[in-house]
Design an enzyme around this catalytic site. Sequence first.
Site, short mmCIF file in Angstrom:
data_model
loop_
_atom_site.label_atom_id
_atom_site.label_comp_id
_atom_site.label_asym_id
_atom_site.label_seq_id
_atom_site.Cartn_x
_atom_site.Cartn_y
_atom_site.Cartn_z
N ASP A 107 0.87 -1.08 0.05
CA ASP A 107 -0.05 -0.01 -0.04
C ASP A 107 0.75 1.32 -0.03
O ASP A 107 1.50 1.83 0.99
CB ASP A 107 -0.86 -0.07 1.19
CG ASP A 107 -1.74 1.18 1.15
OD1 ASP A 107 -2.11 1.92 0.38
OD2 ASP A 107 -2.34 1.51 2.63
N GLY A 109 -0.26 4.05 0.18
CA GLY A 109 -0.94 5.06 0.75
C GLY A 109 -0.76 5.13 2.29
O GLY A 109 -1.63 5.58 2.96
N SER A 163 -15.20 -0.53 10.04
CA SER A 163 -16.04 -1.42 10.51
C SER A 163 -15.57 -1.90 11.98
O SER A 163 -16.11 -2.48 12.72
CB SER A 163 -16.15 -2.71 9.80
OG SER A 163 -14.87 -3.29 9.57
N TYR A 283 2.78 11.14 1.60
CA TYR A 283 1.97 10.46 0.78
C TYR A 283 2.87 10.74 -0.71
O TYR A 283 3.49 11.47 -0.60
CB TYR A 283 0.52 10.82 0.33
CG TYR A 283 -0.64 10.78 1.41
CD1 TYR A 283 -0.91 9.36 1.77
CD2 TYR A 283 -0.79 11.90 2.21
CE1 TYR A 283 -1.88 9.31 2.74
CE2 TYR A 283 -1.84 11.84 3.22
CZ TYR A 283 -2.18 10.28 3.50
OH TYR A 283 -3.17 10.25 4.52
N ASP A 312 -2.06 5.99 -4.90
CA ASP A 312 -2.08 5.01 -3.85
C ASP A 312 -2.54 3.72 -4.60
O ASP A 312 -3.54 3.49 -5.11
CB ASP A 312 -3.32 5.53 -3.17
CG ASP A 312 -3.65 4.66 -1.74
OD1 ASP A 312 -3.07 3.65 -1.63
OD2 ASP A 312 -4.35 5.08 -1.22
N THR A 315 -5.82 1.70 -3.23
CA THR A 315 -7.30 2.17 -3.34
C THR A 315 -7.58 1.68 -4.76
O THR A 315 -7.04 1.67 -5.51
CB THR A 315 -7.13 3.80 -3.30
OG1 THR A 315 -7.17 4.30 -1.91
CG2 THR A 315 -8.51 4.23 -3.75
N THR A 316 -8.98 1.21 -4.75
CA THR A 316 -9.16 0.79 -6.13
C THR A 316 -9.64 1.90 -7.04
O THR A 316 -9.36 1.59 -8.48
CB THR A 316 -10.44 -0.17 -5.86
OG1 THR A 316 -10.02 -1.23 -5.01
CG2 THR A 316 -10.84 -0.72 -7.21
#
Length: 489
Positions: A107, A109, A163, A283, A312, A315-316
Amino acid sequence: MRSCIPNVLLVSLLSTSAVICSPAPSAPPSKGTTIPLTRRSVHKRSAAEWDEWAVRHREYVTKKYNGQVKSKRASGMNLLTDQDADSDYYGSVAIGTPAVSYNVILDTGSSDLWLASSSCSGCASSSGGGPTSAASNSIPLFDPASSSTFKNLTTPFAIQYASGQATGTLGQDTVQVAGFQVSDQTFGVCDTANGVLSSPLSGLMGLAWQSLASSKATPVWQTLAASGQWDSGVMGFFLTRFGNDSHAKELEPGGQFSMGYVNDSLYTGSIDYQNVPSDQVAYWTLPVTSLTVQGKSISLPTSGSNQYAAIDTGTTLIGGPSDLVQSLYSNIDGAQAGTGSWEGYWFYPCSTSVSSSISFGGPSWSISPDDFEHTQVDSSGTQCVGAFFEVNTGDNTPGWIVGDAFLKNVYTAFRYSPPSVGFASLSSTALGENGVDGIAPSATIGSPAAVVSSTGKASSNKNDATRSRGFSVQILALVWGAAGGLLLA
């Protein structure tokens, strides 16, 4: 796009047993080794499953970029949800003595490394028929007691999710990745996760800069880049595309991640590097200088956080300021804003082929219509969700988050000094890997060719005559399980 991962409905992706690293040849090739990536196939979700995905994705990305630079991530790192086909990409690291291999999200990000521990409560549980206990061995868990080099720092460590939260303590141990080894690396060891871990992932490796790390530890990649052991101070990413292949298998090759060199067989021409602004090195941040959709330009700000984008891999999709995303979709006939669970997303007719491009100060890079179309959301196949969505980030974080929907269209290089991100056109070799079935690579790493202390001291492996020249590591792109469960929410 992560160590303790969310409750999901997921079918196992890989052989799930932890693997003891096997020896590698003593002398590495001059350009490093190449190990293919893997991704999962597209699952045809129900309307309810899509609603759940949309909410989790929006909340996660918003939280991840909501003021974290300002707070230095004191409240912990936020991870991404798994976001459909070609969404998250992960590879292998080996930790401890003896070394054991684990799958971790890669990742750019975020900046922390962390794993779920053998004492993690709920780490091996999931809903919908997935693994129910650590005893099932479906998720390799890190056992501090099994490593002779582990040091418990006893410092609290926390990871916040949309979550829930994963918590634990910081520890130190030997970490191997892509043919390199860092000793005394600080990382998070999670002992509670509240059902946020799913096979086959055991953790996350952050590839951004130290200023983002909640652990305050120097990231593994940054230690290696500063050590002088790399042939070149750069990391390279190539991500394949299977999201438009309805016949894709559960696991498919996903691309390649390299450390210490860029793979010149995967791109053509030269890599166009753009420097990260000196006050934005946290970043991998670049200014967005142009954006076009259907041949029409979007008016962009030239000051403030909304002029910048974080590049990033975790991130999709592509998030951006609400007013600019709305302006973008105004150029697509029939586009309309989503409501309810889909608030912040945009629909458009699936019959429309959307051409778009983006520039970060250099050439303008096109986004394939296949990547602009995130997914179809109705049974008739008439309504599609676009890859750009609205996100509100913190005042001191980039207003744009540019993820895999763009990165699948280019070869991407992250350079240590000067801090910069480069893009290049994909070669015919790279493009030829899209949609081609393959065998999922196993989660193993060979003996390191270069050994570096987390303090920066470097030495060559006694079996090697020369310093390491850079290696590639397998990457796996993780998408939905057969039951449509979300990962990393």
